[in-house]
Motif scaffolding. Structure first.
Motif, PDB file in Angstrom:
ATOM      1  N   GLU A   1      -2.820   2.331  -4.108  1.00 29.00           N
ATOM      2  CA  GLU A   1      -2.882   3.573  -3.330  1.00 29.00           C
ATOM      3  C   GLU A   1      -4.045   3.504  -2.356  1.00 29.00           C
ATOM      4  O   GLU A   1      -5.160   3.124  -2.736  1.00 29.00           O
TER       5      GLU A   1
ATOM      6  N   THR B   1      -3.803   4.694 -10.784  1.00 30.39           N
ATOM      7  CA  THR B   1      -4.316   3.766  -9.768  1.00 30.39           C
ATOM      8  C   THR B   1      -5.769   4.055  -9.521  1.00 30.39           C
ATOM      9  O   THR B   1      -6.274   5.102  -9.839  1.00 30.39           O
TER      10      THR B   1
ATOM     11  N   LEU C   1       5.004   5.104 -11.001  1.00 30.59           N
ATOM     12  CA  LEU C   1       4.314   6.367 -10.741  1.00 30.59           C
ATOM     13  C   LEU C   1       4.912   7.497 -11.559  1.00 30.59           C
ATOM     14  O   LEU C   1       4.193   8.404 -11.990  1.00 30.59           O
TER      15      LEU C   1
ATOM     16  N   GLU D   1      -5.389   4.948   1.938  1.00 31.21           N
ATOM     17  CA  GLU D   1      -5.184   5.500   3.274  1.00 31.21           C
ATOM     18  C   GLU D   1      -5.698   4.470   4.267  1.00 31.21           C
ATOM     19  O   GLU D   1      -6.628   3.723   3.959  1.00 31.21           O
TER      20      GLU D   1
ATOM     21  N   TRP E   1      -4.530  -2.531  -9.287  1.00 33.23           N
ATOM     22  CA  TRP E   1      -3.251  -2.684  -8.608  1.00 33.23           C
ATOM     23  C   TRP E   1      -2.145  -2.531  -9.629  1.00 33.23           C
ATOM     24  O   TRP E   1      -2.294  -2.919 -10.794  1.00 33.23           O
TER      25      TRP E   1
ATOM     26  N   LEU F   1       5.962  10.469  -1.317  1.00 32.27           N
ATOM     27  CA  LEU F   1       5.502   9.094  -1.412  1.00 32.27           C
ATOM     28  C   LEU F   1       5.836   8.331  -0.132  1.00 32.27           C
ATOM     29  O   LEU F   1       6.966   8.372   0.349  1.00 32.27           O
TER      30      LEU F   1
ATOM     31  N   ALA G   1       0.858  -1.188   0.000  1.00 33.68           N
ATOM     32  CA  ALA G   1       0.000   0.000   0.000  1.00 33.68           C
ATOM     33  C   ALA G   1       0.894   1.238   0.000  1.00 33.68           C
ATOM     34  O   ALA G   1       1.965   1.248   0.592  1.00 33.68           O
ATOM     35  N   PHE G   2       0.445   2.273  -0.711  1.00 31.13           N
ATOM     36  CA  PHE G   2       1.186   3.526  -0.713  1.00 31.13           C
ATOM     37  C   PHE G   2       0.222   4.694  -0.664  1.00 31.13           C
ATOM     38  O   PHE G   2      -0.967   4.565  -0.936  1.00 31.13           O
ATOM     39  N   ARG G   3       0.760   5.836  -0.271  1.00 33.02           N
ATOM     40  CA  ARG G   3      -0.020   7.077  -0.255  1.00 33.02           C
ATOM     41  C   ARG G   3       0.919   8.224  -0.577  1.00 33.02           C
ATOM     42  O   ARG G   3       2.135   8.095  -0.482  1.00 33.02           O
ATOM     43  N   ARG G   4       0.322   9.347  -0.922  1.00 38.25           N
ATOM     44  CA  ARG G   4       1.083  10.571  -1.160  1.00 38.25           C
ATOM     45  C   ARG G   4       0.659  11.542  -0.071  1.00 38.25           C
ATOM     46  O   ARG G   4      -0.510  11.859   0.053  1.00 38.25           O
ATOM     47  N   SER G   5       1.638  11.925   0.736  1.00 35.57           N
ATOM     48  CA  SER G   5       1.356  12.798   1.863  1.00 35.57           C
ATOM     49  C   SER G   5       2.231  14.037   1.742  1.00 35.57           C
ATOM     50  O   SER G   5       3.455  13.928   1.704  1.00 35.57           O
TER      51      SER G   5
ATOM     52  N   VAL H   1       5.116   4.390   1.853  1.00 41.15           N
ATOM     53  CA  VAL H   1       4.671   3.013   1.663  1.00 41.15           C
ATOM     54  C   VAL H   1       4.418   2.363   3.019  1.00 41.15           C
ATOM     55  O   VAL H   1       5.060   2.695   4.012  1.00 41.15           O
TER      56      VAL H   1
END
Length: 161
Positions: free
Chosen positions: A94, A161, A155, A96, A74, A20, A12-16, A22
């Protein structure tokens, strides 16, 4: 001769704040209690001979974190061979974590201390945490760093995604 094992997992990943991050998991149990760098992993698990890799990745995500794996799409991260010969197939998605997230992992039993005759139960995963990609590269099993590199590359190419 024993056949090398195969695992499947979901990163799982997110952009904060434009960066980036993970989600990695730390293995539970006494062998990893005091290990950090190189001990973390993507949530993954062993695949049986006739099992679908993506289905196993989704199942392991839920078993190790206590939440359902996000639906597709995915990003295919390919495979990586670990030091012991195990091949790990990985995907990324992606997401949260829920605001009330608490890592709730399945457990395993182990004779502990060794040769004591006592069996204890341990969580398969004792921590789950988002890391900036640079920190994750230091935390993750060295053979799995390639999944981080492939995610960044995908990415960068605008894979959606």
């Amino acid at each position: 001769m024993q056949r090398a094992k195969t695992s499947a997992g979901l990163l799982a990943f997110r952009r904060s704040s434009g960066q980036l991050e993970v989600l990695l998991v730390h293995p539970g149990g006494p062998f990893f209690r005091n290990k950090d760098a190189g001990a973390w992993s993507i949530p993954k698990g062993e695949v049986s001979a006739d099992e679908d890799l993506k289905a196993r990745a989704a199942t392991e995500f839920e078993e190790e974190l206590g939440i359902s794996a996000p639906p597709a799409p995915w990003i295919d991260l390919g495979a990586a061979k670990q030091k012991g010969g195990k091949t790990v197939h990985g995907w990324a998605v992606e997401m949260e974590l829920p605001k009330d997230f608490a890592c709730v992992s399945n457990t395993f039993e182990l004779e502990w201390p060794p040769r004591s005759g006592r069996t204890q139960e341990f969580p398969e995963v004792d921590q789950a945490e988002f890391f900036l990609i640079e920190a994750a590269a230091l935390k993750i099993n060295p053979a799995q760093v390639v999944f981080l590199e492939r995610l960044v590359e995908a990415l960068g190419k605008g894979v959606s995604t």
